[in-house]
Design a protein around this motif. Structure first.
Motif, short mmCIF file in Angstrom:
data_model
loop_
_atom_site.label_atom_id
_atom_site.label_comp_id
_atom_site.label_asym_id
_atom_site.label_seq_id
_atom_site.Cartn_x
_atom_site.Cartn_y
_atom_site.Cartn_z
N LEU A 169 16.09 -37.49 -24.80
CA LEU A 169 16.82 -37.82 -26.02
C LEU A 169 15.89 -38.08 -27.20
CD1 LEU A 169 19.45 -40.25 -24.41
CD2 LEU A 169 19.66 -37.78 -24.82
N GLN A 170 14.57 -38.01 -26.94
CA GLN A 170 13.60 -38.25 -28.00
C GLN A 170 13.28 -37.00 -28.80
OE1 GLN A 170 10.24 -41.03 -26.71
NE2 GLN A 170 10.99 -40.32 -24.73
N GLY A 171 13.45 -35.84 -28.19
CA GLY A 171 13.20 -34.57 -28.86
C GLY A 171 14.15 -33.51 -28.33
N LEU A 172 14.72 -32.72 -29.23
CA LEU A 172 15.76 -31.76 -28.85
C LEU A 172 15.46 -30.39 -29.42
CD1 LEU A 172 18.78 -34.07 -29.81
CD2 LEU A 172 18.00 -33.62 -27.47
N ASP A 173 15.82 -29.34 -28.67
CA ASP A 173 15.89 -28.01 -29.27
C ASP A 173 17.36 -27.72 -29.55
OD1 ASP A 173 17.11 -27.07 -26.88
OD2 ASP A 173 15.19 -26.41 -26.05
N CYS A 174 17.66 -26.54 -30.06
CA CYS A 174 19.04 -26.30 -30.50
C CYS A 174 20.04 -26.35 -29.35
CB CYS A 174 19.15 -24.98 -31.26
SG CYS A 174 18.81 -23.50 -30.28
N THR A 175 19.62 -25.87 -28.17
CA THR A 175 20.56 -25.86 -27.03
C THR A 175 20.70 -27.25 -26.42
OG1 THR A 175 20.04 -23.54 -26.53
CG2 THR A 175 21.04 -24.84 -24.77
N THR A 176 19.60 -27.96 -26.22
CA THR A 176 19.72 -29.29 -25.62
C THR A 176 20.44 -30.25 -26.56
OG1 THR A 176 17.49 -29.95 -26.36
CG2 THR A 176 17.69 -28.96 -24.16
N PHE A 177 20.35 -30.02 -27.87
CA PHE A 177 21.14 -30.82 -28.81
C PHE A 177 22.63 -30.64 -28.52
CE2 PHE A 177 23.55 -30.60 -32.90
CZ PHE A 177 23.61 -31.97 -33.14
N VAL A 178 23.08 -29.39 -28.44
CA VAL A 178 24.49 -29.12 -28.17
C VAL A 178 24.89 -29.70 -26.81
CG1 VAL A 178 26.17 -27.29 -27.69
CG2 VAL A 178 24.63 -27.10 -29.67
N GLU A 179 24.04 -29.51 -25.81
CA GLU A 179 24.38 -30.00 -24.47
C GLU A 179 24.52 -31.52 -24.44
OE1 GLU A 179 22.34 -26.59 -21.60
OE2 GLU A 179 21.20 -28.39 -22.09
N ASN A 180 23.60 -32.22 -25.06
CA ASN A 180 23.66 -33.68 -25.05
C ASN A 180 24.84 -34.21 -25.86
OD1 ASN A 180 21.32 -35.18 -23.62
ND2 ASN A 180 20.30 -33.42 -24.57
N VAL A 181 25.12 -33.57 -26.98
CA VAL A 181 26.29 -33.98 -27.77
C VAL A 181 27.57 -33.79 -26.97
CG1 VAL A 181 27.70 -33.43 -29.79
CG2 VAL A 181 25.22 -33.61 -30.02
N LEU A 182 27.70 -32.65 -26.31
CA LEU A 182 28.89 -32.37 -25.52
C LEU A 182 28.98 -33.35 -24.34
CD1 LEU A 182 31.32 -30.46 -25.36
CD2 LEU A 182 29.94 -28.95 -23.90
N ALA A 183 27.84 -33.66 -23.72
CA ALA A 183 27.85 -34.58 -22.58
C ALA A 183 28.28 -35.99 -23.00
CB ALA A 183 26.47 -34.61 -21.93
N PHE A 184 27.73 -36.49 -24.11
CA PHE A 184 28.11 -37.82 -24.57
C PHE A 184 29.58 -37.84 -25.03
CE2 PHE A 184 23.55 -38.96 -24.99
CZ PHE A 184 23.59 -40.21 -24.38
N SER A 185 30.03 -36.77 -25.66
CA SER A 185 31.43 -36.70 -26.10
C SER A 185 32.37 -36.72 -24.90
CB SER A 185 31.66 -35.44 -26.93
OG SER A 185 30.85 -35.43 -28.08
N ASN A 186 31.99 -35.99 -23.85
CA ASN A 186 32.79 -35.94 -22.64
C ASN A 186 32.79 -37.30 -21.95
OD1 ASN A 186 33.33 -35.20 -19.62
ND2 ASN A 186 33.88 -33.36 -20.78
N LEU A 187 31.63 -37.95 -21.93
CA LEU A 187 31.52 -39.28 -21.34
C LEU A 187 32.44 -40.25 -22.06
CD1 LEU A 187 29.60 -40.68 -19.14
CD2 LEU A 187 28.34 -41.55 -21.13
#
Length: 279
Positions: free
Chosen positions: A79-97
């Protein structure tokens, strides 16, 4: 570049590997902080929740190849550094959570694994959804997104997707012959699929149909590639759709120009693919 390499070196030194999960103490602390923020990020619509979670990552540094750690594929939580795909993945994961009213780390890790890997199963490097069009198709099968490119006027096209297989030297994990052969088999399957792309000249007339929180993937004419970048649609004060994304220029940000104008400055861009998060 020096900052990015130093940052990645720090991550490599700090990680703790627990089973199939790689997460540093710093990232675990950031997860706890994000959970505290989630209390005020929930919105009336799921799309607005996705936008709110995405905004919470603003100014997070852009870091390349954050998942290429060690010799064995693990679920990397960074969560300290993101590329374009991991940004989308983490946002979707937290939103789902958030939508599930869960707050624990293990649930987050399971959701992220489900999003990142084919059929939600971590079975080595080639089980990761490397090509974003497959990422969309597979997550649609899981009920996490819906590809709405066709209903927005997108056109079907056939294009061989084999960039990784033809540029093996760019991917350290492909030095392993088993990984390489498995990747080639995946690319052969992808060759059977068509792409649906909304061309650049169509986007402005369809912009009103794009909703905040939609995932925007930038299609490309580059040989062997389907998508070069991805982010999240956000409607700014000018009522236009902009892109909330992890920019290679340095950090998570919102494009200064509306999406339509931003794309005109992207070399080889042919249009967009749009996937709507669902819950």
């Amino acid at each position: 570049m020096v900052r990015r390499l130093s940052f990645l070196f720090f991550i490599l030194m700090a990680v703790n590997v627990l089973g199939q999960v790689t997460c540093s103490d710093e990232d675990r602390a950031l997860f706890d902080e994000k959970i505290r923020q989630l209390k005020v990020l929930a919105a009336h619509s799921y799309g607005d929740t996705v936008v709110n979670v995405g905004r919470s990552f603003l100014k997070t540094p852009y870091v390349e190849k954050t998942l290429e750690i060690g010799d064995t594929e693990t679920l990397v939580i960074n969560l300290q550094g993101l590329d374009c795909t991991t940004f989308v993945e983490n946002v979707l994961a937290f939103s789902n959570l958030l939508a599930q009213s869960k707050k624990d780390f293990d649930s987050f890790a399971e959701i992220l694994k489900t999003i990142r890997y084919r059929n939600g199963e971590l079975q080595g490097y080639t089980s990761r959804l490397h090509y974003f069009t497959e990422w969309i198709r597979n997550n649609e099968q899981k009920g996490l997104v819906k590809d709405i490119s066709h209903q927005l006027g997108g056109s079907e096209l056939i294009k061989p997707i084999d960039f990784m297989g033809t540029h093996r030297n760019l991917y350290p994990f492909l030095a392993d012959e088993k990984n390489y052969q498995q990747l080639l088999a995946t690319e052969q399957e992808l060759a059977k699929e068509t792409l649906c792309v909304i061309s650049q000249d169509q986007i402005e007339s369809k912009e009103h149909l794009i909703q905040p929180g939609d995932i925007i993937a930038l299609a490309t004419s580059l040989k062997g590639l389907d998508v070069t970048h991805t982010g999240i649609a956000i409607r700014e004060g000018n009522a236009r759709i902009h892109l909330l994304h992890a920019s290679s220029s340095g950090e998570v940000e919102i494009t200064t120009f509306p999406l339509v104008d931003y794309l005109k400055g992207i070399k080889y861009n042919t249009g967009i693919i749009v996937a709507r998060p669902t819950f």
